[in-house]
Design a protein around this motif. Structure first.
Motif, PDB file in Angstrom:
ATOM      1  N   VAL A 230      53.371 -29.260  11.066  1.00  0.00           N
ATOM      2  CA  VAL A 230      53.689 -29.296   9.636  1.00  0.00           C
ATOM      3  C   VAL A 230      52.414 -28.972   8.863  1.00  0.00           C
ATOM      4  O   VAL A 230      51.312 -29.096   9.388  1.00  0.00           O
ATOM      5  N   PRO A 231      52.545 -28.561   7.603  1.00  0.00           N
ATOM      6  CA  PRO A 231      51.342 -28.248   6.814  1.00  0.00           C
ATOM      7  C   PRO A 231      50.400 -29.452   6.696  1.00  0.00           C
ATOM      8  O   PRO A 231      50.814 -30.607   6.777  1.00  0.00           O
ATOM      9  N   VAL A 232      49.139 -29.151   6.478  1.00  0.00           N
ATOM     10  CA  VAL A 232      48.089 -30.173   6.403  1.00  0.00           C
ATOM     11  C   VAL A 232      47.394 -30.064   5.049  1.00  0.00           C
ATOM     12  O   VAL A 232      47.126 -28.960   4.562  1.00  0.00           O
ATOM     13  N   SER A 233      47.113 -31.210   4.436  1.00  0.00           N
ATOM     14  CA  SER A 233      46.329 -31.283   3.208  1.00  0.00           C
ATOM     15  C   SER A 233      45.140 -32.205   3.442  1.00  0.00           C
ATOM     16  O   SER A 233      45.043 -32.865   4.472  1.00  0.00           O
ATOM     17  N   VAL A 234      44.238 -32.268   2.462  1.00  0.00           N
ATOM     18  CA  VAL A 234      43.032 -33.093   2.571  1.00  0.00           C
ATOM     19  C   VAL A 234      42.841 -33.840   1.263  1.00  0.00           C
ATOM     20  O   VAL A 234      43.014 -33.269   0.179  1.00  0.00           O
ATOM     21  N   LYS A 235      42.483 -35.125   1.370  1.00  0.00           N
ATOM     22  CA  LYS A 235      42.190 -35.932   0.172  1.00  0.00           C
ATOM     23  C   LYS A 235      40.715 -36.293   0.192  1.00  0.00           C
ATOM     24  O   LYS A 235      40.209 -36.848   1.163  1.00  0.00           O
ATOM     25  N   LEU A 236      40.013 -35.969  -0.897  1.00  0.00           N
ATOM     26  CA  LEU A 236      38.567 -36.126  -0.984  1.00  0.00           C
ATOM     27  C   LEU A 236      38.190 -37.055  -2.125  1.00  0.00           C
ATOM     28  O   LEU A 236      38.979 -37.287  -3.048  1.00  0.00           O
ATOM     29  N   ARG A 237      36.958 -37.539  -2.071  1.00  0.00           N
ATOM     30  CA  ARG A 237      36.266 -38.088  -3.232  1.00  0.00           C
ATOM     31  C   ARG A 237      35.113 -37.147  -3.570  1.00  0.00           C
ATOM     32  O   ARG A 237      34.817 -36.218  -2.811  1.00  0.00           O
ATOM     33  N   THR A 238      34.454 -37.409  -4.686  1.00  0.00           N
ATOM     34  CA  THR A 238      33.391 -36.496  -5.092  1.00  0.00           C
ATOM     35  C   THR A 238      32.143 -36.659  -4.248  1.00  0.00           C
ATOM     36  O   THR A 238      31.312 -35.751  -4.180  1.00  0.00           O
ATOM     37  N   SER A 239      31.979 -37.833  -3.600  1.00  0.00           N
ATOM     38  CA  SER A 239      30.767 -38.086  -2.844  1.00  0.00           C
ATOM     39  C   SER A 239      31.047 -39.137  -1.793  1.00  0.00           C
ATOM     40  O   SER A 239      31.905 -40.008  -1.965  1.00  0.00           O
ATOM     41  N   SER A 240      30.305 -39.076  -0.698  1.00  0.00           N
ATOM     42  CA  SER A 240      30.421 -40.087   0.347  1.00  0.00           C
ATOM     43  C   SER A 240      29.631 -41.347   0.016  1.00  0.00           C
ATOM     44  O   SER A 240      29.747 -42.352   0.710  1.00  0.00           O
ATOM     45  N   ALA A 241      28.809 -41.305  -1.035  1.00  0.00           N
ATOM     46  CA  ALA A 241      27.996 -42.466  -1.408  1.00  0.00           C
ATOM     47  C   ALA A 241      28.013 -42.622  -2.927  1.00  0.00           C
ATOM     48  O   ALA A 241      29.025 -43.024  -3.491  1.00  0.00           O
ATOM     49  N   GLY A 242      26.887 -42.302  -3.609  1.00  0.00           N
ATOM     50  CA  GLY A 242      26.801 -42.474  -5.047  1.00  0.00           C
ATOM     51  C   GLY A 242      26.683 -41.158  -5.785  1.00  0.00           C
ATOM     52  O   GLY A 242      26.924 -40.077  -5.244  1.00  0.00           O
ATOM     53  N   GLU A 243      26.273 -41.261  -7.064  1.00  0.00           N
ATOM     54  CA  GLU A 243      26.203 -40.079  -7.923  1.00  0.00           C
ATOM     55  C   GLU A 243      25.178 -39.066  -7.428  1.00  0.00           C
ATOM     56  O   GLU A 243      25.316 -37.871  -7.666  1.00  0.00           O
ATOM     57  N   LYS A 244      24.136 -39.538  -6.749  1.00  0.00           N
ATOM     58  CA  LYS A 244      23.091 -38.630  -6.292  1.00  0.00           C
ATOM     59  C   LYS A 244      23.511 -37.819  -5.070  1.00  0.00           C
ATOM     60  O   LYS A 244      22.795 -36.905  -4.665  1.00  0.00           O
ATOM     61  N   ASP A 245      24.654 -38.161  -4.474  1.00  0.00           N
ATOM     62  CA  ASP A 245      25.091 -37.478  -3.256  1.00  0.00           C
ATOM     63  C   ASP A 245      26.371 -36.675  -3.458  1.00  0.00           C
ATOM     64  O   ASP A 245      27.082 -36.387  -2.498  1.00  0.00           O
ATOM     65  N   VAL A 246      26.687 -36.323  -4.692  1.00  0.00           N
ATOM     66  CA  VAL A 246      27.918 -35.582  -4.981  1.00  0.00           C
ATOM     67  C   VAL A 246      27.859 -34.210  -4.303  1.00  0.00           C
ATOM     68  O   VAL A 246      26.926 -33.427  -4.530  1.00  0.00           O
ATOM     69  N   ASN A 247      28.848 -33.925  -3.469  1.00  0.00           N
ATOM     70  CA  ASN A 247      28.849 -32.642  -2.734  1.00  0.00           C
ATOM     71  C   ASN A 247      30.261 -32.112  -2.535  1.00  0.00           C
ATOM     72  O   ASN A 247      30.501 -31.347  -1.596  1.00  0.00           O
ATOM     73  N   PHE A 248      31.196 -32.482  -3.396  1.00  0.00           N
ATOM     74  CA  PHE A 248      32.574 -32.049  -3.173  1.00  0.00           C
ATOM     75  C   PHE A 248      32.725 -30.540  -3.303  1.00  0.00           C
ATOM     76  O   PHE A 248      33.606 -29.944  -2.659  1.00  0.00           O
ATOM     77  N   LEU A 249      31.869 -29.894  -4.102  1.00  0.00           N
ATOM     78  CA  LEU A 249      31.962 -28.440  -4.222  1.00  0.00           C
ATOM     79  C   LEU A 249      31.566 -27.759  -2.919  1.00  0.00           C
ATOM     80  O   LEU A 249      32.177 -26.756  -2.519  1.00  0.00           O
ATOM     81  N   GLN A 250      30.559 -28.299  -2.233  1.00  0.00           N
ATOM     82  CA  GLN A 250      30.179 -27.741  -0.931  1.00  0.00           C
ATOM     83  C   GLN A 250      31.300 -27.930   0.083  1.00  0.00           C
ATOM     84  O   GLN A 250      31.549 -27.049   0.915  1.00  0.00           O
ATOM     85  N   VAL A 251      31.995 -29.080   0.021  1.00  0.00           N
ATOM     86  CA  VAL A 251      33.120 -29.300   0.926  1.00  0.00           C
ATOM     87  C   VAL A 251      34.237 -28.302   0.633  1.00  0.00           C
ATOM     88  O   VAL A 251      34.828 -27.720   1.558  1.00  0.00           O
ATOM     89  N   LEU A 252      34.539 -28.074  -0.642  1.00  0.00           N
ATOM     90  CA  LEU A 252      35.593 -27.125  -0.998  1.00  0.00           C
ATOM     91  C   LEU A 252      35.221 -25.707  -0.569  1.00  0.00           C
ATOM     92  O   LEU A 252      36.077 -24.941  -0.110  1.00  0.00           O
ATOM     93  N   ASP A 253      33.952 -25.357  -0.720  1.00  0.00           N
ATOM     94  CA  ASP A 253      33.521 -24.027  -0.280  1.00  0.00           C
ATOM     95  C   ASP A 253      33.683 -23.870   1.233  1.00  0.00           C
ATOM     96  O   ASP A 253      34.107 -22.808   1.720  1.00  0.00           O
ATOM     97  N   ALA A 254      33.346 -24.927   1.971  1.00  0.00           N
ATOM     98  CA  ALA A 254      33.489 -24.852   3.427  1.00  0.00           C
ATOM     99  C   ALA A 254      34.958 -24.728   3.825  1.00  0.00           C
ATOM    100  O   ALA A 254      35.298 -23.985   4.755  1.00  0.00           O
ATOM    101  N   LEU A 255      35.841 -25.423   3.120  1.00  0.00           N
ATOM    102  CA  LEU A 255      37.272 -25.315   3.421  1.00  0.00           C
ATOM    103  C   LEU A 255      37.816 -23.945   3.040  1.00  0.00           C
ATOM    104  O   LEU A 255      38.684 -23.400   3.729  1.00  0.00           O
ATOM    105  N   ARG A 256      37.309 -23.378   1.963  1.00  0.00           N
ATOM    106  CA  ARG A 256      37.807 -22.071   1.516  1.00  0.00           C
ATOM    107  C   ARG A 256      37.385 -20.956   2.460  1.00  0.00           C
ATOM    108  O   ARG A 256      38.072 -19.934   2.585  1.00  0.00           O
TER     109      ARG A 256
END
Length: 594
Positions: A230-256
């Motif tokens: 079946v199709p697969v989706s992904v649920k993310l947060r903006t960072s694995s820790a705090g504001e200084k570690d925000v990397n959701f755009l890098q994750v989206l780029d890797a998925l794209r």
């Protein structure tokens, strides 16, 4: 003494050679268990499944190695070549993912809710306008071990037409096997949880911990997409820790970059893992994510229909909207969003909704003592959120919601209610005050009466008897004492953080400052709308607390409270009330499931 090690080594080599000699198509038909290298195999769960007989250690070796060319690789590279046609037979097609995305376009999705996303509650949300729902997160490893409560979290209710199951895993083989199990249970898609901030998930490298390495999560998603039926989706947060570690755009780029193995869509909960629920969601991050990935579902701080409209204005390219705590507080929120109107039910009308929820729990778990024992871990807990409902007409509260989310504005909301809508809380009708009582003892008393009431009118009558002046005053005093104690503990914890700074390194000090700031923010705003994630659900799985029996929960005697109830056997059964054990099984899960 003769050692058995050489014999076992030769035996392993022979078995490995036999596995490598199995033709690919025959291997796909056999199916494998990811829990061992060569010996443990599992059969098909459903006639529509296509599983792969590849050992887990071989699947884990599917990552790129130095010297690989740039052509698309799969997790099965190195064992045998998987052609495009074979991949389509193995997993789902791109057309299925596109069709799912179109079905979800513009809809409001019920989020995965720890302890709250049970089939009865999801069925209530379906009655109140929800068109797409998701189940509670299940650990893929424990699903494969045969854990019944974990498998029950993947099961679709019979009233659901668009249901997504959510899994937590960091292993491709385990994830694919869990996807197959979810498909057999009726899931339309499977969501990979890469946003859960609780320690029980992150300490195993699951949930938001996956965000630390974008390339690794991209390989994991690629393997799940290629192998899931079946199709697969992904649920993310903006960072694995705090504001200084925000990397959701890098994750989206890797998925794209995985052009042929992209997820059907990505859900972004616009908070960091450290923020939990103490800070407002950053919807500018969701708008930015919509420009980096084709289909993004936004999640965070939606309590009313006009807030949902505002969120769509902030992220106009958003594919769909997801709501969580707002639905726990207002189960009819989906109807409000669909009609763009506010329903302000009376206390009696809300009792009818809560009574319907009790009937759904009885049909699912059974209406006898055994069924009540199983349901009692979930049903009274819902009143922790249902008691937070307040009438929020758009004419009064929409300006405030435009400045700050209502979920994060507890004091201002109460003040506006007092000044413009309702007057002092002490002047409300007794039944209304009872339904807003935040004390666990009151929640268990309400749940008891709703469970035993034959009709919603009987429930209203019994609850009005329960809402005596003396009892309400006693519960108000208990609520005040509990609130003061909680704030004192939070302040003591902040002082402890500051006192221990000198013994820790710079990085630890930054993390502690952020945690203390988040806690202080929750105290200052008097936000009782889920400053922390709800507790984990009952399960016998590793890393989760088992549900305490009712005897260990806050107990009370309704007879001791002065409430006289008509015996259940003497009450007429309402028409169409299917509360038998067979009806519970027809509802999508056996009574023995959690």
């Amino acid at each position: 003494r003769v050692s058995a090690a050489p014999t076992m080594r030769w035996f392993g080599r022979i078995v490995g050679a036999v596995i490598l000699a199995v033709p690919p198509r025959a291997a796909w038909r056999l199916g494998s268990s990811p829990s061992s290298y060569a010996s443990r195999w599992t059969s098909r769960v459903g006639p529509h499944q296509r599983s792969c007989a590849v050992p887990a250690t071989t699947i884990r070796c599917g990552a790129r190695t130095p010297g690989d060319d740039d052509e698309q690789r799969t997790p099965w590279d190195g064992l045998h070549t998987v052609t495009d046609g074979a991949r389509r037979r193995l997993g789902h097609s791109e057309d299925e993912a596109e069709a799912l995305a179109e079905r979800l376009r513009g809809k409001t999705i019920l989020a995965p809710l720890t302890r709250g996303g049970t089939p009865p509650f999801r069925a209530l949300c379906i009655k109140k306008g929800a068109e797409a729902t998701m189940g509670e997160m299940a650990f893929a490893r424990n699903v494969l071990k045969g854990d019944a409560p974990e498998r029950a979290r993947l099961r679709k209710h019979r009233s659901e037409t668009l249901f997504g199951a959510q899994i937590a895993t960091n292993d491709i083989a385990q994830g694919v096997a869990a996807c197959e199990r979810a498909a057999a249970e009726g899931a339309s898609w499977v969501d990979l949880n890469a946003g859960c901030p609780i320690y029980e998930a992150t300490r195993r490298g699951l949930g938001s911990a996956l965000l630390r390495k974008p390339a690794k999560i991209a390989r994991l998603v690629r393997g799940l997409v290629d192998g899931s039926p079946v199709p697969v989706s992904v649920k993310l947060r903006t960072s694995s820790a705090g504001e200084k570690d925000v990397n959701f755009l890098q994750v989206l780029d890797a998925l794209r970059e995985e052009s042929t193995s992209q997820p059907a869509f990505v859900t972004l909960h616009a908070r960091t893992a450290m923020a939990r629920y103490t800070k407002p969601a950053d919807w500018s991050a969701i708008d930015e994510a919509c420009g980096r990935f084709p289909r993004v579902v936004g999640n965070g701080d939606v309590l009313t229909w006009y807030e949902a409209r505002r969120r769509r204005e902030l992220a106009p390219d958003m594919h769909a909207l997801m709501v969580g705590r707002g639905a726990l507080i207002t189960p009819w929120l989906f109807d409000e969003i669909n009609t763009e109107s506010t329903w302000l039910p009376t206390a009696e009308e809300r009792v009818d909704v809560y009574w319907q929820l009790s009937r759904l729990f009885q049909r699912h778990f059974g209406d006898d003592a055994r069924g009540k024992h199983k349901a009692w871990y979930f049903f009274p807990w819902h009143f922790n959120f249902l008691s937070r409902w307040r009438p929020l007409p758009a004419a009064v509260f929409e300006p405030l919601a435009a400045e700050h989310p209502l979920l994060q504005s507890g004091r201002k909301v109460e003040q506006l209610l007092k000044d413009t809508v309702e007057g002092p809380p002490q002047e409300l009708p007794p039944l209304e005050r009872l339904l807003r009582c935040p004390v666990d003892t009151a929640h268990f008393a309400i749940a008891d009466l709703l469970w035993d009431a034959a009709t919603s009118k009987d429930a209203v009558r019994d609850l009005e008897r329960l809402a005596s002046v003396d009892r309400l005053r006693a519960w108000d005093r208990e609520a005040t004492a509990t609130s003061v104690d909680a704030k004192r503990r939070d302040l003591d914890a902040n002082e402890g953080f500051r006192a221990s700074k000198s013994k820790r390194g710079p990085k630890a000090e930054e993390d502690e400052d952020a945690a203390a700031e988040a806690s202080a923010h929750a105290v200052a705003s008097d936000d009782d709308d889920g400053a922390e994630a709800p507790p984990t659900s009952s399960s016998s799985v590793e890393g989760r607390e088992a549900p305490p029996p009712p005897a260990l929960r806050p107990s009370l005697s309704l007879a001791g409270l002065g409430v006289e109830l008509q015996p259940r056997s003497a009450r007429p059964a309402p028409a169409g009330d299917e509360s038998s054990r067979s009806a519970a099984e027809d509802a999508g899960a056996p009574a023995s499931s959690s």
